[in-house]
Design a protein around this motif. Structure first.
Motif, PDB file in Angstrom:
ATOM      1  N   ARG A 121       0.794  -1.575   0.147  1.00 32.22           N
ATOM      2  CA  ARG A 121      -0.467   0.333  -0.071  1.00 32.22           C
ATOM      3  C   ARG A 121       0.890   1.441  -0.156  1.00 32.22           C
ATOM      4  O   ARG A 121       0.455   2.273  -0.220  1.00 32.22           O
ATOM      5  N   GLU A 122       1.669   1.487   1.081  1.00 28.46           N
ATOM      6  CA  GLU A 122       2.903   2.546   0.843  1.00 28.46           C
ATOM      7  C   GLU A 122       3.919   2.710  -0.892  1.00 28.46           C
ATOM      8  O   GLU A 122       3.817   3.248  -0.787  1.00 28.46           O
ATOM      9  N   GLU A 135       1.552   4.303  -2.927  1.00 34.22           N
ATOM     10  CA  GLU A 135       0.583   5.916  -2.219  1.00 34.22           C
ATOM     11  C   GLU A 135       2.243   7.025  -2.320  1.00 34.22           C
ATOM     12  O   GLU A 135       1.973   7.409  -3.269  1.00 34.22           O
ATOM     13  N   GLU A 136       3.568   6.156  -2.395  1.00 34.94           N
ATOM     14  CA  GLU A 136       4.345   6.981  -3.246  1.00 34.94           C
ATOM     15  C   GLU A 136       4.232   6.745  -4.590  1.00 34.94           C
ATOM     16  O   GLU A 136       4.982   8.159  -5.166  1.00 34.94           O
ATOM     17  N   SER A 170       1.960   6.981  -6.814  1.00 31.99           N
ATOM     18  CA  SER A 170       0.969   7.959  -6.629  1.00 31.99           C
ATOM     19  C   SER A 170       1.427   9.374  -6.767  1.00 31.99           C
ATOM     20  O   SER A 170       1.159  10.228  -7.669  1.00 31.99           O
ATOM     21  N   LYS A 191      -0.162   6.102 -11.246  1.00 33.10           N
ATOM     22  CA  LYS A 191      -1.257   5.840 -10.367  1.00 33.10           C
ATOM     23  C   LYS A 191      -1.761   4.540 -10.699  1.00 33.10           C
ATOM     24  O   LYS A 191      -1.849   3.348 -11.634  1.00 33.10           O
ATOM     25  N   TYR A 206      -5.548  -2.290  -6.813  1.00 29.88           N
ATOM     26  CA  TYR A 206      -6.015  -1.768  -5.385  1.00 29.88           C
ATOM     27  C   TYR A 206      -7.136  -3.879  -4.628  1.00 29.88           C
ATOM     28  O   TYR A 206      -6.552  -4.232  -4.139  1.00 29.88           O
ATOM     29  N   LEU A 258      -8.041   4.361   0.083  1.00 31.90           N
ATOM     30  CA  LEU A 258      -6.820   5.419  -0.761  1.00 31.90           C
ATOM     31  C   LEU A 258      -7.388   5.015  -2.322  1.00 31.90           C
ATOM     32  O   LEU A 258      -7.124   6.418  -2.888  1.00 31.90           O
ATOM     33  N   LYS A 293      -9.709   7.857  -2.422  1.00 29.32           N
ATOM     34  CA  LYS A 293      -9.052   8.622  -2.616  1.00 29.32           C
ATOM     35  C   LYS A 293      -8.732   9.519  -3.415  1.00 29.32           C
ATOM     36  O   LYS A 293      -8.760  10.497  -4.752  1.00 29.32           O
ATOM     37  N   ALA A 294      -8.372   7.782  -4.418  1.00 30.01           N
ATOM     38  CA  ALA A 294      -7.984   8.046  -5.675  1.00 30.01           C
ATOM     39  C   ALA A 294      -9.305   8.260  -7.203  1.00 30.01           C
ATOM     40  O   ALA A 294      -8.679   7.997  -8.109  1.00 30.01           O
TER      41      ALA A 294
END
Length: 467
Positions: free
Chosen positions: A234-235, A238-239, A241, A246, A252, A274, A277-278
């Protein structure tokens, strides 16, 4: 000079030039191989004895010959190595590889690259190959294709250190790196359970400034999830992104599936947040992973909410999802909710199957409601679904436990008609119960069936009662 005179001179020059060209572009080829190269005739190995390395090289570089013909000839020479006075060297391989690449014959190119880089008898060290390629003065486009294909060949062959060497060489020499080839390498590392190497390689890709694709990102996330490192996966999403890469719904779903099957709902909530949010929406697979996780944990109401959400969105809901919820409610002992779901399935046009009915049948028979259990058995059969051996055996056992010898016997007969044979222990159970209720004729009939099947009754009370 007038325009007319200039045109006449030009026409004369063209005719003179054309007359000097050979009408037979193959005439300068060695006579021994011309028929093979020009007419695709079989090559007699004995004719190769007079072939020398100079003629061999001339054939490979002949512009009048198609690369495919040269490749076929090259393979024939290699197969008949024992009759030759020379051995094709690295330069010969690279000459033909260059021509195959220009002709976009990538499968043949890959085969030749495997020979010089992986084959136990022929392979050369990578730096030797790289140096020879530089001496060949490949144009930049062909050189990029060559080294990207080398990276793939090493990766497919499990030569991961060599693949890393190719990547470093390309990076240090400004050779264009194909990100798709890197994805292939990431997948190979993942299949080989080399997650550490995959993460290091992905980091190198990022640091090199490659335009990372969602496919490479998903490959790394999948490797981490398989290893149980969901948080790290997951991190990374995020990084990346933040770097403009994307994640898509497949990325996901990889995280969601891992969270759901491990019942890691705390991490799951972070992943879903997350994803929201995306702006990435759920697909059918997303819902399936979530519903499976919730029902297996006992969060049936949450699963039911998601199924209703699928209906509202017009997504296809199959019996599998309803079966998951029904199984979950059965485990909780909530048969009322199971029957409500069965009704909702009908209302929504979702067709049930055998796995829909069995939890209901199993639940009623377990609590002694054999009449209700058989009601749903007959309903299931009317729908065209048949009981399997496990289902029949379970019903026989439940009938016997409830002292219902006739019903157990009838189920056993029904099994016989369908070519399904109950376990010997269950037959003994039925026989004992029949004897206890003084139904010796049925007990004898059962014993005869068992003997015909090559099964000898073992229970003393059964056999002694009917002897």
């Amino acid at each position: 000079m007038t325009i007319q005179n200039f045109l006449k001179t030009l026409k004369t020059a063209k005719r003179t030039s054309a007359s000097t060209l050979s009408p037979k572009p193959y005439q300068h080829l060695p006579d021994l191989v011309s028929p093979f190269l020009t007419a695709s005739k079989p090559l007699d190995a004995s004719t190769l004895q007079d072939l020398n390395s100079t003629d061999f090289h001339d054939i490979l570089t002949n512009p009048h010959l198609k690369a495919s013909k040269c490749y076929r000839f090259f393979n024939s020479v290699v197969k008949n190595q024992s009759v030759l006075s020379f051995k094709p060297h690295l330069q010969d391989h690279l000459t033909l590889i260059s021509r195959l690449l220009k002709a976009r014959l990538f499968a043949d190119t890959e085969s030749m690259l495997k020979a010089v880089s992986i084959d136990e008898n022929l392979r050369y060290p990578f730096l030797v190959i790289a140096s020879a390629v530089e001496n060949c003065c490949f144009e930049s486009r062909i050189m990029a294709k060559f080294f990207n294909l080398m990276l793939k060949v090493y990766s497919d062959g499990g030569k991961f250190s060599e693949a890393a060497e190719v990547f470093d060489f390309m990076k240090n020499n400004g050779i264009e790196i194909d990100e798709r080839t890197c994805t292939v390498h990431l997948n190979a590392l993942k299949r080989a359970d080399e997650l550490g190497l995959a993460l290091d390689f992905f980091d190198q890709m990022v640091q090199t400034g490659l335009e990372i694709s969602v496919y490479s990102l998903t490959s790394v996330v999948d490797g981490l999830c398989r290893n149980g490192d969901i948080k790290e996966g997951r991190e990374i999403v995020e990084e990346m992104s933040g770097r403009g890469v994307k994640a898509n719904v497949i990325t996901y779903n990889t995280l969601i599936h891992s969270c759901a099957k491990r019942w890691d709902f705390e991490e799951l909530d972070l992943v879903l947040a997350l994803m929201n949010k995306a702006g990435v929406g759920y697909n059918v697979e997303t819902y399936k992973f979530l519903i499976n996780g919730y029902t297996s944990y006992g969060k049936i109401e949450e699963a039911e909410r998601l199924v209703m959400e699928m209906h509202a969105k017009g997504l296809r809901v199959d019996s599998y999802l309803y079966n998951l919820m029904m199984n979950g409610y059965c485990k909780l002992g909530s048969i009322e909710n199971v029957l409500l779901l069965l009704g909702r399935m009908s209302d929504r046009g979702v067709k049930p199957n055998a796995d829909t009915y069995w939890p209901i049948i199993n639940w009623y028979s377990k609590v002694g409601g054999m009449e209700m259990a058989m009601k749903y058995v007959r309903e299931m059969q009317k729908m065209g679904f048949e009981l399997d051996k496990v289902m029949y055996d379970t019903l026989i056992d439940r009938f016997c436990r409830n002292g219902m010898a006739d019903e157990a016997f009838e189920i056993r007969i029904e099994m016989e008609r369908k070519g399904i044979h109950a376990d010997i222990s269950l037959c003994n159970q039925i026989g004992e119960l029949l004897c206890e209720t003084y139904q010796t004729e049925k007990a004898k009939m059962l014993m005869n069936i068992m003997i015909k099947r090559g099964k000898c009754p073992k229970t003393v009370s059964f056999t002694s009662a009917i002897s």
